[in-house]
Design a protein around this motif. Structure first.
Motif, short mmCIF file in Angstrom:
data_model
loop_
_atom_site.label_atom_id
_atom_site.label_comp_id
_atom_site.label_asym_id
_atom_site.label_seq_id
_atom_site.Cartn_x
_atom_site.Cartn_y
_atom_site.Cartn_z
N ARG A 56 0.84 -1.20 0.00
CA ARG A 56 0.00 0.00 0.00
C ARG A 56 0.87 1.25 0.00
N ALA A 57 1.94 1.21 0.80
CA ALA A 57 2.84 2.35 0.86
C ALA A 57 3.50 2.59 -0.50
N ALA A 58 3.71 1.52 -1.25
CA ALA A 58 4.34 1.65 -2.56
C ALA A 58 3.33 2.08 -3.62
N GLY A 59 2.07 2.25 -3.21
CA GLY A 59 1.08 2.80 -4.13
C GLY A 59 0.25 1.77 -4.86
#
Lengths: 263, 149
Positions: free
Chosen positions: A48-51
């Motif tokens: 999620r942090a990586a998009g």
């Protein structure tokens, strides 16, 4: 052309972010979905942090179920094309682009990335499998060729691109036990055009392969049973779910995805 | 000794009355157990039918041993007990297979349920990202899946 690239991931926190960034770098217009197969580590958070979008299965269901989740998401979301690759970094995103180009050009319904450039050899310059693995590869190759009457070199490749016909088939029928081989057999039996193109693969970035010699033997045995059973499956199971579960109703009920989500 | 070799002339082995009484009592206890399990909601009716049939067959077999002898004769088995064991074994085998079928169906249903839930969450995340932070998808979604209240 709306395209979904999905990544089945089970405890791949070490590599998953790099894989997502690699895809974003090569294919800025595609949606990226990580199918988190009940990971107990930080795979979902890092993805999620990586998009990436994340579809988290509540418990580990196996690769087949994870891949099917991706196909189902692509179908429901109204994507025209989809592709998937492994989360461990073995599959270069640049090669996925090449696979997608094949389905974009409508040269095939399902395109498999093969790590063997030369169909006759069980190894390539980039990739040298162990002995037990080579035996397994040979056995599968032989029986899959027998079952499909089409030549496949890399029967267990997890790098594929597909169009909507394949999404429809795989979201309904996909073996939870034996994802790669049975799906190939199934697609060929359904009259879909399955093509294999040679790709370059890398060493894994993190994690370890799940195959031990004993597991390999079990894997091969299971695969043979699956192939044998597959030969006697009904050819057009359009209305009957493979395991008593039909996705038909749910698919029709799923609303089309809103516009403007591509970026 | 010659009796053993000339087996064909040996009389048929029947169930003893003691065996029959024990079997009848067991059958009744067994069926009461099934009833109790249903009453406590620990067993669904649809899965209890087969067990009732088993209990009743046991009772019938104990009450009319002649039936068992007939079946044993038909199977070509001289010992009624052996015929009984064979039938029970086959019955259990069929039942075990039936359970595997049920288990497979439920496994498929559980998988589909898990997939639906996962897809739902991902769609929610996608909708939030396209609504809230258009264009900066790297920031969004960190909490997208957690705060689905």
């Amino acid at each position: 052309m709306r395209t979904l690239v999905f990544i089945p991931a089970w405890n791949e926190e070490a590599a998953v972010a790099d894989v997502i960034e690699g895809i974003r770098g090569r294919m800025p217009d595609v949606d990226v979905l990580v199918v988190d197969d009940g990971s107990t580590d930080a795979t979902a958070t890092r993805a999620r942090a990586a998009g990436a979008l994340v579809a988290s299965l509540p418990f580990n269901q196996g690769l087949g179920a994870a891949l099917q989740t991706g196909y189902l998401y692509a179908l429901r979301g109204g994507y025209e094309y989809c592709a998937h690759l492994d989360a461990d970094g073995q599959h270069p995103p640049a090669e996925v682009v090449r696979l997608l180009e094949e389905v974009y050009a409508d040269r095939a319904d399902l395109v498999i990335g093969s790590r063997y450039s030369d169909p006759g050899r069980a190894e390539s310059d980039d990739y040298r499998p162990t002995l037990s693995r080579r035996i397994g590869i040979g056995v599968f190759r032989f029986f899959l060729t027998l079952a499909t009457r089409q030549r496949f070199t890399d029967t267990t490749s997890g790098m594929r691109a597909a169009n909507r016909g394949v999404m429809e088939l795989f979201s309904k029928h996909y073996s939870p036990d034996f994802a790669e081989i049975e799906s190939l057999q199934l697609a060929v039996r359904q009259g879909l055009r399955v093509e294999e193109i040679p790709v370059r693969m890398l060493d894994r970035l993190g994690g370890t392969s799940f195959l031990t010699p004993l597991r390999s033997a079990f894997f091969i045995f299971k695969g043979l049973i699956v192939l044998l059973v597959g030969m006697f499956r009904p050819r057009v199971p359009a209305s009957v779910g493979a395991h008593g579960v039909s996705a038909d109703d749910a698919i029709e009920a799923g609303p089309p995805k809103e516009e403007g989500m591509e970026q | 000794m010659s009796n053993l070799l000339l087996g064909a002339q040996e009389p048929t082995v029947q169930l003893t009355s003691q065996t029959r009484i024990i079997a009848a009592v067991l059958a009744v206890v067994f069926m009461l157990m099934i009833l109790e399990l249903i009453r406590q909601d620990r067993l669904q009716e649809r899965y209890s039918i087969v067990w009732f049939v088993a209990g009743l067959s046991m009772l019938v077999g104990a009450a009319f041993p002649g039936l068992l002898s007939v079946i044993a004769d038909a199977l070509g088995v001289r010992d009624t007990n052996v015929a009984l064991f064979s039938m029970v074994l086959l019955f259990l085998l069929a039942l075990a297979l039936n359970f595997s079928v049920i288990m497979s169906r439920q496994a498929a249903q559980i998988t589909r349920l898990a997939q639906e839930r996962a897809i739902e969450a991902a769609r929610k995340q996608a909708a939030q990202e396209s609504n809230g932070k258009r264009g900066s998808s790297t920031v969004a979604g960190d909490t997208a899946q957690r705060d689905e209240s």
